[in-house]
Design a protein around this motif. Structure first.
Motif, PDB file in Angstrom:
ATOM      1  N   HIS A  74       0.870  -1.087  -0.022  1.00 47.31           N
ATOM      2  CA  HIS A  74       0.053  -0.057   0.124  1.00 47.31           C
ATOM      3  C   HIS A  74       0.705   1.396   0.095  1.00 47.31           C
ATOM      4  CE1 HIS A  74      -4.053  -1.701   0.138  1.00 47.31           C
ATOM      5  NE2 HIS A  74      -3.863  -2.561   1.035  1.00 47.31           N
ATOM      6  N   TRP A  78      -0.576   0.504  -3.855  1.00 47.60           N
ATOM      7  CA  TRP A  78      -1.717  -0.443  -3.742  1.00 47.60           C
ATOM      8  C   TRP A  78      -2.986   0.398  -3.318  1.00 47.60           C
ATOM      9  CZ3 TRP A  78      -0.678  -5.746  -1.204  1.00 47.60           C
ATOM     10  CH2 TRP A  78       0.615  -6.410  -1.946  1.00 47.60           C
ATOM     11  N   ASP A 173     -10.819  -2.249  -6.886  1.00 48.28           N
ATOM     12  CA  ASP A 173      -9.784  -1.441  -6.415  1.00 48.28           C
ATOM     13  C   ASP A 173     -10.671  -0.125  -6.043  1.00 48.28           C
ATOM     14  OD1 ASP A 173      -7.784  -2.869  -6.387  1.00 48.28           O
ATOM     15  OD2 ASP A 173      -6.576  -1.926  -7.955  1.00 48.28           O
TER      16      ASP A 173
END
Length: 344
Positions: A74, A78, A173
């Motif tokens: 992340h 991400w 996402d």
């Protein structure tokens, strides 16, 4: 959980309504908890009624428990995806070992539990990991799963807790909102904010001081001394908005601020419309998100994984409920850019 009755008065944060159950003499808390752990009650109306009280609203704080490797991912770019929880449903869990059991990649041996926390842009971005949105998810064979089993009742597996769980809609996402946080839960119950996301700079600002610098030593590929960590990968989804008919990339800071993505504060005008934009396609008849692609190959994530779609695509489980595969670009059908509009 809140027990409701005719004379009860509930004073709560409107953005985080409590999970509540109309308990009766013949329906106690222990029975509700047992129902939540049994596949036999996936379609039980009473259990669905209770689960529906755990609503996600614009601005609700959402949490995904992370392993150290996922934290590094992340920090690199991400986006929020997959299984997650409302932060208010985990507020009573202070032991990092208990929180680590809610992780998604099967890593549960850390004395520190890390988490990504963000505010929901819209309820339509979240769904229950069971029927009717995901009817085949809980039926996937055990050898093709990672992490805790998926019950299909909408609650996480637990011997004594009643915790509603969510997934990002279709395992998509989600564009990360401004001021999202990466946090650590340490022994003793203290919560430490490690980083906060700054969208205009497309990166994470370190907030952990010298006392907590050791928490960063366990993050692979992350320098504890770096004050700012830029995202090195481009997310597969983004927000777009309009001002007077002209489109701009947008930033969300729920529950009320939705603006143009701009480096200077003076240019951060509020948008009049807002949509989530992502790539979709069919591969071998299976709906997928297109996460990455070049001229020859595309990385895909299944929208509604089940045994049939796994058999058709050969998709692999990368974390709890998340199944991805690579496919030749030339085999994709109905390959398009999808806009999911929000009501502002």
């Amino acid at each position: 959980m809140t027990v409701t009755g005719e004379d009860s008065v509930i004073d709560t944060d409107p953005l985080e309504p409590p999970l509540s159950a109309p308990l009766r003499r013949d329906l106690g808390w222990a029975q509700v908890q047992q129902m939540s752990q049994s596949a036999n009650y996936r379609d039980e109306p009473m259990l669905r009624q209770i689960r529906a009280t755990a609503a996600v609203r614009r601005g609700t704080r959402m949490t995904k428990i992370l392993s150290p490797a996922q934290v590094s991912g992340h920090l690199g770019g991400w986006l929020p995806y997959g299984f997650c929880y409302r932060a208010c449903d985990l507020a009573h869990l202070t032991d990092p070992r208990d929180l680590a059991l809610l992780g998604t990649d099967g890593v549960t041996d850390s004395e520190v539990a890390y988490a990504l926390r963000w505010r929901a842009v819209d309820p339509l971005d979240y769904e229950v990991p069971g029927g009717p949105a995901q009817p085949g998810l809980a039926l996937i064979q055990s050898h093709q799963r990672i992490g805790a089993m998926i019950l299909g009742t909408g609650f996480t597996p637990s011997t004594d807790e009643l915790i509603p769980e969510y997934i990002t809609a279709g395992f998509a996402d989600l564009p990360i909102p401004a001021n999202s946080q990466i946090i650590a839960h340490v022994p003793g119950g203290e919560e430490v904010i490690l980083y906060t996301y700054q969208p205009e700079q497309n990166g994470w600002l370190r907030l952990a001081g010298p006392r907590w610098r050791g928490l960063l030593d366990h993050l692979p590929g992350v320098s504890p001394d770096r004050e700012y960590v830029p995202c090195t990968t481009t997310g597969s989804a983004k927000l777009v908005g309009q001002i007077k008919g002209k489109e701009y990339e947008a930033v969300a800071d729920p529950p009320e601020e939705f603006r143009v993505r701009a480096l200077t504060r003076a240019a951060r005008y509020p948008v009049s419309t807002l949509s989530r934009r992502a790539e979709q396609a069919l591969w071998r008849g299976i709906p997928c998100w297109v996460l990455q692609r070049d001229e020859a190959w595309a990385r895909l994530r299944l929208v509604r994984p089940d045994n049939d779609s796994l058999s058709a695509t050969g998709a692999r489980c990368y974390e709890r409920g998340v199944y991805e595969s690579w496919a030749p670009v030339g085999e994709l059908l109905d390959h398009h850019i999808a806009d999911i509009p929000y009501a502002l």
